[in-house]
Design a protein around this motif. Structure first.
Motif, PDB file in Angstrom:
ATOM      1  N   ALA A 145      11.434  69.228  44.248  1.00 30.51           N
ATOM      2  CA  ALA A 145      12.582  70.152  44.541  1.00 30.51           C
ATOM      3  C   ALA A 145      12.537  71.437  43.235  1.00 30.51           C
ATOM      4  CB  ALA A 145      13.806  70.230  45.299  1.00 30.51           C
ATOM      5  N   GLY A 146      12.280  70.655  42.085  1.00 33.45           N
ATOM      6  CA  GLY A 146      12.465  72.026  41.324  1.00 33.45           C
ATOM      7  C   GLY A 146      14.248  70.942  40.609  1.00 33.45           C
ATOM      8  N   ALA A 147      14.798  70.226  40.521  1.00 34.82           N
ATOM      9  CA  ALA A 147      16.307  70.217  40.671  1.00 34.82           C
ATOM     10  C   ALA A 147      16.401  69.109  39.457  1.00 34.82           C
ATOM     11  CB  ALA A 147      17.183  69.875  42.034  1.00 34.82           C
ATOM     12  N   SER A 148      17.691  68.283  39.626  1.00 33.55           N
ATOM     13  CA  SER A 148      17.518  67.029  38.997  1.00 33.55           C
ATOM     14  C   SER A 148      18.316  66.128  39.672  1.00 33.55           C
ATOM     15  CB  SER A 148      18.332  67.336  37.683  1.00 33.55           C
ATOM     16  OG  SER A 148      20.185  68.094  38.048  1.00 33.55           O
ATOM     17  N   ARG A 149      18.401  65.207  39.150  1.00 34.76           N
ATOM     18  CA  ARG A 149      18.784  64.235  40.048  1.00 34.76           C
ATOM     19  C   ARG A 149      20.460  64.214  39.960  1.00 34.76           C
ATOM     20  NH1 ARG A 149      17.187  58.566  40.815  1.00 34.76           N
ATOM     21  NH2 ARG A 149      18.785  57.466  41.437  1.00 34.76           N
ATOM     22  N   PRO A 150      20.981  64.482  38.919  1.00 39.32           N
ATOM     23  CA  PRO A 150      22.442  64.452  39.332  1.00 39.32           C
ATOM     24  C   PRO A 150      22.307  65.864  40.553  1.00 39.32           C
ATOM     25  CG  PRO A 150      21.905  64.764  37.681  1.00 39.32           C
ATOM     26  CD  PRO A 150      20.803  64.584  37.941  1.00 39.32           C
ATOM     27  N   LEU A 151      21.708  67.031  40.579  1.00 38.28           N
ATOM     28  CA  LEU A 151      22.313  67.771  41.782  1.00 38.28           C
ATOM     29  C   LEU A 151      22.019  67.769  42.808  1.00 38.28           C
ATOM     30  CD1 LEU A 151      22.821  71.134  42.054  1.00 38.28           C
ATOM     31  CD2 LEU A 151      20.070  71.123  42.507  1.00 38.28           C
ATOM     32  N   VAL A 152      21.332  66.523  43.299  1.00 41.83           N
ATOM     33  CA  VAL A 152      20.406  65.853  44.089  1.00 41.83           C
ATOM     34  C   VAL A 152      21.386  64.934  44.738  1.00 41.83           C
ATOM     35  CG1 VAL A 152      18.865  64.443  46.252  1.00 41.83           C
ATOM     36  CG2 VAL A 152      17.644  66.051  44.140  1.00 41.83           C
ATOM     37  N   TYR A 153      22.515  64.251  43.785  1.00 36.19           N
ATOM     38  CA  TYR A 153      23.419  63.747  43.866  1.00 36.19           C
ATOM     39  C   TYR A 153      25.226  64.350  44.648  1.00 36.19           C
ATOM     40  CZ  TYR A 153      22.484  59.012  43.553  1.00 36.19           C
ATOM     41  OH  TYR A 153      21.875  57.143  43.473  1.00 36.19           O
ATOM     42  N   ARG A 154      25.096  65.921  43.670  1.00 31.72           N
ATOM     43  CA  ARG A 154      26.322  66.592  43.596  1.00 31.72           C
ATOM     44  C   ARG A 154      25.700  66.476  45.380  1.00 31.72           C
ATOM     45  NH1 ARG A 154      25.708  72.188  40.343  1.00 31.72           N
ATOM     46  NH2 ARG A 154      25.644  70.229  38.958  1.00 31.72           N
ATOM     47  N   TYR A 155      25.100  67.135  46.084  1.00 35.04           N
ATOM     48  CA  TYR A 155      24.920  67.447  47.666  1.00 35.04           C
ATOM     49  C   TYR A 155      24.729  66.469  48.310  1.00 35.04           C
ATOM     50  CZ  TYR A 155      23.760  72.885  45.965  1.00 35.04           C
ATOM     51  OH  TYR A 155      24.191  73.790  45.792  1.00 35.04           O
ATOM     52  N   PHE A 156      24.684  65.157  47.668  1.00 34.41           N
ATOM     53  CA  PHE A 156      24.262  64.158  48.855  1.00 34.41           C
ATOM     54  C   PHE A 156      24.754  62.351  47.477  1.00 34.41           C
ATOM     55  CE2 PHE A 156      20.876  67.327  49.862  1.00 34.41           C
ATOM     56  CZ  PHE A 156      21.616  67.269  51.797  1.00 34.41           C
ATOM     57  N   ALA A 157      25.708  62.452  48.119  1.00 34.77           N
ATOM     58  CA  ALA A 157      26.938  61.569  46.895  1.00 34.77           C
ATOM     59  C   ALA A 157      26.869  60.414  47.180  1.00 34.77           C
ATOM     60  CB  ALA A 157      28.983  61.920  47.257  1.00 34.77           C
ATOM     61  N   GLY A 158      25.796  59.433  49.302  1.00 39.47           N
ATOM     62  CA  GLY A 158      25.405  58.705  49.240  1.00 39.47           C
ATOM     63  C   GLY A 158      23.966  58.063  49.188  1.00 39.47           C
ATOM     64  N   GLY A 159      23.088  59.314  48.262  1.00 33.23           N
ATOM     65  CA  GLY A 159      22.435  59.410  47.462  1.00 33.23           C
ATOM     66  C   GLY A 159      21.141  59.183  48.657  1.00 33.23           C
ATOM     67  N   LYS A 160      20.448  58.126  48.247  1.00 32.50           N
ATOM     68  CA  LYS A 160      19.182  58.593  49.160  1.00 32.50           C
ATOM     69  C   LYS A 160      18.998  58.176  50.384  1.00 32.50           C
ATOM     70  CE  LYS A 160      14.523  56.429  49.712  1.00 32.50           C
ATOM     71  NZ  LYS A 160      13.941  55.212  49.399  1.00 32.50           N
ATOM     72  N   GLN A 161      20.432  57.005  51.428  1.00 28.98           N
ATOM     73  CA  GLN A 161      20.483  57.206  52.428  1.00 28.98           C
ATOM     74  C   GLN A 161      20.599  58.210  53.392  1.00 28.98           C
ATOM     75  OE1 GLN A 161      19.513  53.838  53.913  1.00 28.98           O
ATOM     76  NE2 GLN A 161      20.459  55.234  55.541  1.00 28.98           N
ATOM     77  N   GLN A 162      22.416  58.572  52.744  1.00 25.66           N
ATOM     78  CA  GLN A 162      22.608  59.977  53.553  1.00 25.66           C
ATOM     79  C   GLN A 162      21.640  60.997  53.190  1.00 25.66           C
ATOM     80  OE1 GLN A 162      25.876  61.943  50.832  1.00 25.66           O
ATOM     81  NE2 GLN A 162      26.103  63.205  52.642  1.00 25.66           N
ATOM     82  N   LEU A 163      20.443  61.344  51.853  1.00 26.42           N
ATOM     83  CA  LEU A 163      19.792  62.639  52.347  1.00 26.42           C
ATOM     84  C   LEU A 163      18.397  62.575  53.608  1.00 26.42           C
ATOM     85  CD1 LEU A 163      18.577  64.691  51.013  1.00 26.42           C
ATOM     86  CD2 LEU A 163      17.337  63.497  49.370  1.00 26.42           C
ATOM     87  N   TYR A 164      18.275  60.705  53.689  1.00 29.02           N
ATOM     88  CA  TYR A 164      17.681  60.086  54.799  1.00 29.02           C
ATOM     89  C   TYR A 164      17.727  60.922  55.821  1.00 29.02           C
ATOM     90  CZ  TYR A 164      14.457  57.197  57.805  1.00 29.02           C
ATOM     91  OH  TYR A 164      13.524  57.122  58.484  1.00 29.02           O
ATOM     92  N   GLU A 165      19.318  60.358  56.405  1.00 27.47           N
ATOM     93  CA  GLU A 165      19.893  60.792  57.906  1.00 27.47           C
ATOM     94  C   GLU A 165      19.781  61.961  57.928  1.00 27.47           C
ATOM     95  OE1 GLU A 165      23.051  58.290  57.649  1.00 27.47           O
ATOM     96  OE2 GLU A 165      22.240  56.304  56.942  1.00 27.47           O
TER      97      GLU A 165
END
Length: 244
Positions: free
Chosen positions: A55-75
């Protein structure tokens, strides 16, 4: 004079330049990127770092949108894919006989399966490390939507137990066929598989109609709309040709 990059640096994938996006647009972008990765690899093989890099983003940025991590993003990605799959069940704007329209819907379904092969297969087989009660509920919602759409296509407002069981059983056959096709390297052409599944529905419906008045009332006018060239018409002709 600029230094020449080493071979290792030259082969290293470059991160897409970061761009500031509105909140909703960034969230949708992360979901879209995750969907592409989950489609190419089983969910457990995709990391947040993979999503951030793509996505051309940072890991903290992904966590900012999906605080639940990979599981929340997957859902979230799964819900997005499920919504797309449900839209493909619609027959609005389709022409042709009932079985021709049903075949067209199946083509849409298998196009979706091919686009999301790895993620779809991992989810429906079960056993994925990211599978939870919530992800299973999302899949069940898709199955219920498929049931409603099929009954609506049949012109049924309220289905009795046998008609409901017929449609649910056929949906299970469709799912099993999709998984089998993926496992066997897509050896069966989609058009052939869709035709076979339409035949399965007609035969299953006929067998149910013998024991259920509602199914008989639904199937009779359905078949009257078929033509000699439609899937049901061709099936009936072939059955007659072998003495059935």
């Amino acid at each position: 004079m600029a230094a020449t990059p080493s071979p290792a640096e030259a082969e290293r994938p470059r991160r897409t330049t970061y761009r500031r996006l509105p909140v909703q647009q960034r969230r949708e972008q992360l979901i879209a990127v995750a969907l592409e990765l989950f489609a190419a690899r089983p969910p457990e093989d995709v990391s947040l770092d993979d999503v951030a890099e793509a996505a051309g983003a940072s890991r903290p940025l992904v966590y900012r949108y999906f605080a639940g991590g990979k599981q929340q993003l997957y859902e979230a990605a799964l819900r997005s894919a499920a919504s797309e799959l449900v839209r493909r069940f619609r027959t609005d704007g389709f022409t042709g006989t009932p079985t021709e329209q049903l075949r067209a819907v199946l083509h849409r379904y298998f196009a979706f399966v091919d686009e999301h092969a790895a993620g779809y297969g991992a989810l429906l087989r079960g056993g994925s490390v990211v599978e939870t009660a919530r992800t299973s509920a999302i899949v069940d919602d898709v199955r219920r939507a498929a049931l409603r759409r099929t009954l609506r296509h049949l012109g049924v407002g309220e289905a009795g137990p046998r008609l409901t069981l017929l449609v649910r059983s056929w949906i299970s056959v469709v799912e099993a066929s999709a998984i089998s096709r993926l496992d066997e390297g897509r050896q069966i052409p989609v058009d052939s598989l869709c035709g076979w599944l339409v035949d399965q529905f007609v035969v299953m419906a006929a067998a149910t109609a013998v024991r259920d008045d509602q199914t008989a009332e639904v199937l009779r006018p359905w078949l009257e709309l078929e033509t000699p060239e439609s899937p049901a018409g061709v099936l009936l002709a072939r059955l007659r040709s072998i003495g059935l």
